[in-house]
Design a protein around this motif. Sequence first.
Motif, PDB file in Angstrom:
ATOM      1  N   ASP A   1       0.851  -1.199   0.000  1.00 19.00           N
ATOM      2  CA  ASP A   1       0.000   0.000   0.000  1.00 19.00           C
ATOM      3  C   ASP A   1       0.883   1.244   0.000  1.00 19.00           C
ATOM      4  N   PRO A   2       1.186   1.800  -1.179  1.00 18.91           N
ATOM      5  CA  PRO A   2       2.061   2.967  -1.249  1.00 18.91           C
ATOM      6  C   PRO A   2       1.425   4.245  -0.710  1.00 18.91           C
ATOM      7  N   ASN A   3       0.148   4.202  -0.370  1.00 17.60           N
ATOM      8  CA  ASN A   3      -0.563   5.400   0.072  1.00 17.60           C
ATOM      9  C   ASN A   3      -0.802   5.452   1.573  1.00 17.60           C
ATOM     10  N   ASP A   4      -0.238   4.494   2.329  1.00 17.18           N
ATOM     11  CA  ASP A   4      -0.507   4.488   3.769  1.00 17.18           C
ATOM     12  C   ASP A   4       0.510   5.297   4.569  1.00 17.18           C
ATOM     13  N   GLY A   5       1.437   5.966   3.879  1.00 14.40           N
ATOM     14  CA  GLY A   5       2.395   6.818   4.567  1.00 14.40           C
ATOM     15  C   GLY A   5       3.576   6.074   5.163  1.00 14.40           C
ATOM     16  N   ARG A   6       3.638   4.750   4.952  1.00 17.73           N
ATOM     17  CA  ARG A   6       4.727   3.948   5.489  1.00 17.73           C
ATOM     18  C   ARG A   6       5.435   3.209   4.351  1.00 17.73           C
ATOM     19  N   VAL A   7       6.681   2.804   4.599  1.00 22.51           N
ATOM     20  CA  VAL A   7       7.469   2.077   3.596  1.00 22.51           C
ATOM     21  C   VAL A   7       7.774   0.681   4.124  1.00 22.51           C
ATOM     22  N   HIS A   8       7.461  -0.325   3.314  1.00 23.36           N
ATOM     23  CA  HIS A   8       7.762  -1.712   3.670  1.00 23.36           C
ATOM     24  C   HIS A   8       8.675  -2.381   2.641  1.00 23.36           C
ATOM     25  N   THR A   9       9.131  -1.615   1.646  1.00 20.12           N
ATOM     26  CA  THR A   9      10.058  -2.154   0.651  1.00 20.12           C
ATOM     27  C   THR A   9      11.453  -2.254   1.252  1.00 20.12           C
ATOM     28  N   PHE A  10      12.041  -3.446   1.211  1.00 15.60           N
ATOM     29  CA  PHE A  10      13.391  -3.628   1.736  1.00 15.60           C
ATOM     30  C   PHE A  10      14.363  -2.766   0.945  1.00 15.60           C
ATOM     31  N   GLN A  11      15.283  -2.118   1.657  1.00 17.62           N
ATOM     32  CA  GLN A  11      16.292  -1.258   1.044  1.00 17.62           C
ATOM     33  C   GLN A  11      17.581  -2.071   0.889  1.00 17.62           C
ATOM     34  N   ASN A  12      17.987  -2.307  -0.375  1.00 19.82           N
ATOM     35  CA  ASN A  12      19.059  -3.251  -0.672  1.00 19.82           C
ATOM     36  C   ASN A  12      20.472  -2.688  -0.464  1.00 19.82           C
ATOM     37  N   LEU A  13      20.581  -1.411  -0.041  1.00 23.59           N
ATOM     38  CA  LEU A  13      21.860  -0.757   0.265  1.00 23.59           C
ATOM     39  C   LEU A  13      22.815  -0.765  -0.925  1.00 23.59           C
TER      40      LEU A  13
END
Length: 432
Positions: free
Chosen positions: A297-309
């Motif tokens: 849900d890109p519109n919920d104000g939160r990020v859950h996509t793992f950041q691969n550094l």
Amino acid sequence: MRHACYFIAILALSAAPLAADGIADQLKWNFQARTRGEMRNNVYDFDSSRSAVTDDTYLLTRIRLGVEWQPADWIRFAVQGQDVREAFSKRANIPLQNGAEGDDAIDLRLASVEFGHANQTTLKIGRQVLAYGDERLVGPLEWLNFSRTFDAVKFHYQAKTWSLDAFTSSVVRIRRSQFNVSDWLDNTATRNEFFSGIYYSSHFLPFQTTDLYAFHLHEENLTGTSNFITLGTRHKGDPTKLAGWDYTVELVGQGGRVNGRPLSAYAYHLEGGYNWLKSSWKPRVALEYSAGSGDSDPNDGRVHTFQNLFPTNHPPYGFMDTFSWQNMHNLVLRLAAQPHPKVKTTLDFHSFWLATTGDAWYRANGTTRVRAINPNANNHAGCELDFTVNAKLSQHLDMLFGYSHFFAGAYLASTGASDDADFAYLMLTLNY
């Protein structure tokens, strides 16, 4: 750190009296010349109906020349220059545009000074390589012509059965026709990137390597500030001490803020294999499963996509570089053998799914998206078959040949063109 290169040069001059006699004998030169021909078809758009600039055959070259100097047993200097070129391609030779590796004429790849003793305690300052574990989060990405280095300060402690690294750094950005710099050396940079970490590695269990780590990334972007922590552990079994069996378990969690939004993400890798150690061909068979969280849900104000550094994503998720360790599931069967002591062959079969179609399919660089987001699409991206032959032709010359085929999956059919893709390459590397 802003004047790190000048600092290293001054230190080198000040150390010269320590080795006034026979300095030429103390210099260790290194040289590499690498050339790779590539053929890519549909790898970027999976569309045979159009001739994209990325559907092409071209030549990549890389030359490195470096020198190391150790005037005393407690101090070491290293400098290496690099020149990379792309020839015969339809796309512009600008690094990172349209997937190009491009031209980056004569630049500084390494420039560091290291204090201390390598088997005890060291402090390394300057432009250097950072690589940890299987490089799923931090590595030099040597497959790329220009690869990756950092302007960094790194402390290392080595004990008998364990080691500890602590560092702070900023990644060096490739700039065509300009000196490559990190945010630390760029007076005009507004990102103000700091990438720091602690990495502990131990052999307290004699049959495995046990790693614990914590990384912190700070970046100031126009869309908001990123400030998050990555915590992880890695356990890797030694087949020589497990009757031929090996395994890898890596578990990672993230929390903080990305572009001003709260982050909560995870990734993991599970692998098990068997090695026929007494066979002259040394065959290995292994099964792997990797997953990285996505944001449904890109519109919920939160990020859950793992950041691969800053990973080396080329080997683990297919040689066609279609995936990174985020918003994905990857099941892999790996076969390897050495039909000759100087020849190694591999055959890998990958199957890819998106963790959620509410998020994007991210390529190996972690930012480029394959298609626009379609929450209603099927999440099976496709399968990839990779075949490689790696041969040592002489003491100094290595050859790598590879062919990969991507079988387009239902996700591609749901979102547009869904033609299969091909990738072939031949690479020669000369090292001295």
